[in-house]
Write a protein that holds these residues in place. Sequence first.
Motif, PDB file in Angstrom:
ATOM      1  N   GLN A 766       0.828  -1.209   0.000  1.00 31.11           N
ATOM      2  CA  GLN A 766       0.000   0.000   0.000  1.00 31.11           C
ATOM      3  C   GLN A 766       0.865   1.262   0.000  1.00 31.11           C
ATOM      4  N   GLN A 767       1.918   1.308   0.853  1.00 34.92           N
ATOM      5  CA  GLN A 767       2.770   2.493   0.890  1.00 34.92           C
ATOM      6  C   GLN A 767       3.537   2.665  -0.431  1.00 34.92           C
ATOM      7  N   THR A 768       3.969   1.541  -1.016  1.00 28.78           N
ATOM      8  CA  THR A 768       4.693   1.617  -2.287  1.00 28.78           C
ATOM      9  C   THR A 768       3.786   2.147  -3.398  1.00 28.78           C
ATOM     10  N   ALA A 769       2.540   1.650  -3.462  1.00 32.41           N
ATOM     11  CA  ALA A 769       1.606   2.127  -4.483  1.00 32.41           C
ATOM     12  C   ALA A 769       1.329   3.624  -4.309  1.00 32.41           C
ATOM     13  N   LYS A 770       1.211   4.065  -3.043  1.00 32.82           N
ATOM     14  CA  LYS A 770       0.978   5.485  -2.786  1.00 32.82           C
ATOM     15  C   LYS A 770       2.173   6.329  -3.241  1.00 32.82           C
ATOM     16  N   GLN A 771       3.410   5.825  -2.993  1.00 30.63           N
ATOM     17  CA  GLN A 771       4.607   6.568  -3.394  1.00 30.63           C
ATOM     18  C   GLN A 771       4.727   6.614  -4.919  1.00 30.63           C
ATOM     19  N   ILE A 772       4.390   5.521  -5.586  1.00 26.72           N
ATOM     20  CA  ILE A 772       4.427   5.513  -7.059  1.00 26.72           C
ATOM     21  C   ILE A 772       3.474   6.563  -7.612  1.00 26.72           C
ATOM     22  N   LEU A 934      16.830   4.447   0.963  1.00 23.83           N
ATOM     23  CA  LEU A 934      16.528   5.825   1.360  1.00 23.83           C
ATOM     24  C   LEU A 934      15.078   5.952   1.786  1.00 23.83           C
ATOM     25  N   PRO A 935      14.793   6.849   2.758  1.00 24.72           N
ATOM     26  CA  PRO A 935      13.394   7.143   3.090  1.00 24.72           C
ATOM     27  C   PRO A 935      12.696   7.788   1.887  1.00 24.72           C
ATOM     28  N   GLU A 936      11.392   8.022   2.023  1.00 23.41           N
ATOM     29  CA  GLU A 936      10.591   8.514   0.899  1.00 23.41           C
ATOM     30  C   GLU A 936      11.143   9.838   0.360  1.00 23.41           C
TER      31      GLU A 936
END
Length: 954
Positions: A766-772, A934-936
Amino acid sequence: MIEDQYEYIREHNHAAQIANTIRLSRYFLTSILVVCLYIFCIYKFFSSTPAPYFSTWFFTTEIIVCLFWLVSTAHFKPGLYNLNHAHRWLQIQCFTVGCLVAIGIYILYNYLPTINPDFEEIHALTLSALLLIVTQSFSLTYLTQKLNYFCLTFLPSIIPFLFSQYFIQHDTNPLFSLALNFALIVILLCATTSYRINLRLSTTYARNQLLMKDAAQQVTWTDDLCKQLQDEINHSKDIELQLQLNNQLLEQKVRERTYDIEQMNKDLENQQENLVLAHEIAGLRPWDWNIKDRKIRITNHLYEKQVRDSKQHLEQLQHQIHPDDAEQLKLTLKLHLRGESERYEANYRIQNSEGKWTWVHDIGRVVERDPNTKKAIRMVGIRRDIQKEKMSQERIKLATSVLQQAAEGIFILDEELCYIDVNPYYEKLTGFSSNQILGKHLFDITANYKSQQRSAHYSVIKQLMNMNEFDGELNEKFLSGKELTLWMHINAITDEDHKVTHYIGIVSDLTERKLQEQRLSYLENYDTLTDLPNRFYYNYQLHKLLVTQRDSQFAIIRLNIDRFRPLNEYLNHNGGDELLRQVAQRLRLTNPEALFMAHLNGDDFAIVYEVSHLCPSVHDQCARINKAFGLPFNIAKQDHLITISMGVAFYPEHGRQLDYLNNCAEQALTEAKTLGGNTIRYYSKENTALLEQGIFLERDLRKAIQNNELMVYYQPKINFRDKNVCGFEALVRWNHAEKGIIPPNLFIPLAEQTSLISDIGRIVIQQTAKQIRQWKDMGFNNICVSVNIVAQQLRRGQLLEVLDDAMSLNQIEGQDLELEITESSLLENSEDVKNQLNEIKLRNINISLDDFGTGYSSLSYLADFPIDILKIDRSFVSKIGQNKQAAIVSAMIAMGKAMGMTVVAEGIETEQQLQYLQDLDCDIAQGYLFSKPLPEQEATEYLEQNTCASLIAT
């Protein structure tokens, strides 16, 4: 007049056969073109080996057949050709096609296997048989108007097969050759029958034409007669009116009589044709014996009338009749000729043209006798071939004998599954007589008061209704009191409309065999002294447990009696055995919660115990065993106190393989024995401490998931070709509220042992999809982020739903994501894993094989599973510079490239490693040489800087 009629019919039949064959031969030639093209295409599709002779034959055949078709169409038009020319043309055409087919069969069957190793003999046999059977089928359909046309095609085409069977040695199954020979004989017989049918139809049509001509001539004669009568009437005008009226009445009666006679003739002809047809259908061959004139009229096998001298016929018949039947036949005939029997009827055997004996049924009656002497003057009758009926009767008798003598239970049911017949052995099995069984339903003779038995019976009936067959084992208790283990096989019998008419069942008694199997299984798997599983069965059960319950935790406890050898020598052999029996019994009473226990050998025992919060701890269990062994053992009326040593190993902490776990437990047991015995030792104190620590770590991890303490870091992936950022790998980090950042190697293994790994995976996705989505909004549309997936996420079946929700919520495409799966994930439930990976591929999500070469390393995974990316583990990259390790890396990259995969190298830390991988044409680089995870925010800055730098360089 009769000879003219026969000549007309013969000429008509000849012309009709040629005309019909000319017309049908075009379809035959078209069929030959199609089947040759089909066989040529099959060979070319399945084999790339050139076959010049085969190609030459194919194109030659196609050209010649096309020429035949064009000539037949253009030159031989209806009514515009000479019959003799057409006849010769058809003979040449049929013989040429037969020879071409024969050449093709020879090339397929004998030539192609010699030049093409991949073209196996079974392939040659299949294609050649296909060419032969299909060609003969079309010949049978289109060339049987005249039998010699069919034979000119049939005989040349079968020569290669006959030649191969007798002069060329093949590995072909002889049963196939026999079956093919029989099929060819059947085709020839069918061709003969078809020719006869066509000949009869043509003859009937010619006779109808003659009848029509005769009728037209009769009409002409009648018209002429009417004119003559009219002339007579005109010349007799002076005759009185009454005579004129009488003449008219007489004329009218003559016409009516003529019409009646014509109708009677037609009715007689129709009845004669019907009678002949009925005789042919029923296989009846009538005969008429004129005893007075010594002549007999018979009908031969072609249903042609023949007249013979009766004495000559009887002598010939006497040589054909079986010697055992001759006397009885003579006696029967004499009795009827003397008038002592109402009719003559006899069954006897005659020898046919092939030298075989055939049963016939002869029946007749004297229809005329001398009024004075009462001697027979004329006798008529019919003869019928009853060979098939006799064979059917013999088969029925044989089947009845087999049914009665069979050493297995056999029964027959009607369509309602009710008994209609049983054999004696089935009566013996059930304990009922046939009178008690017949008419009852299949399971009415068994006890059905248990739900389990009713369910089994319902399952059998349901399978019979759905599949028309049942084959399985049943434990039955009959109402007669007999309890048996049976193997029952039931098949449905259907009629020509595929409707079930009966069921046939065969029942075998497995009771004794089951008892023997149980006894053998016990002797094989259990120790007869202690009644505990032996070492073989212990290893089998432990292996089964490790395979089926991978997510559970177990303790393997190994026990050994201290100083057993001197005690055994003191007690003698029988006393030592008694001690072992009592030890085994005390272990059973002390360990009711154990999964299983075993007597491995001598004084060595093993207990497998499940580690769970629902069960006492392993330490408490071992203490309870020690306490139980504090009580004395009474051997030979003497009390003996013994102590035991125990070694404990845990699954999966100390290993996942059976042999390794056993070795760990044995090492702990050896350590306990070294310390003097009467103690408990665990395989590793450090691992034990970690186990205790893991309980608290699991509790904190659950809180971390609830409090959103998990973070996703991103490590860049660099394209070797343009040095641009082409994606990231998402890596989870735990920011503990008190301990700070906890490395993944501490909490990920713990999460994999529980259901927490699925929750962690869902958070990362979920966090990866949000960052993409954020990067896309910033204009970075070609960034693909990979997420690590473990086996548990695949097995739990929620991964697809998590992916769909994340992509739908953040409006991203499947090509923006990449899933990294380890080799160990592919080992478990391979078929289910493959299905899930295929579903993932349908969403356009790339699949990467992570840590390749470090696990079980089966190359079949690369071919069997839909893998797009091959990721070389850092353990190989870090050792680049060593000859063997460099060779392994080179081989991995070459293999991935050969299979069309993208190759990623992770863990790159030096320029030497980077240059070596770039020289090998590796696709993507990842490692601390470029950036740590690395962080976001920092990952976004890194992406912007490297993208800008790339644009400036461009």
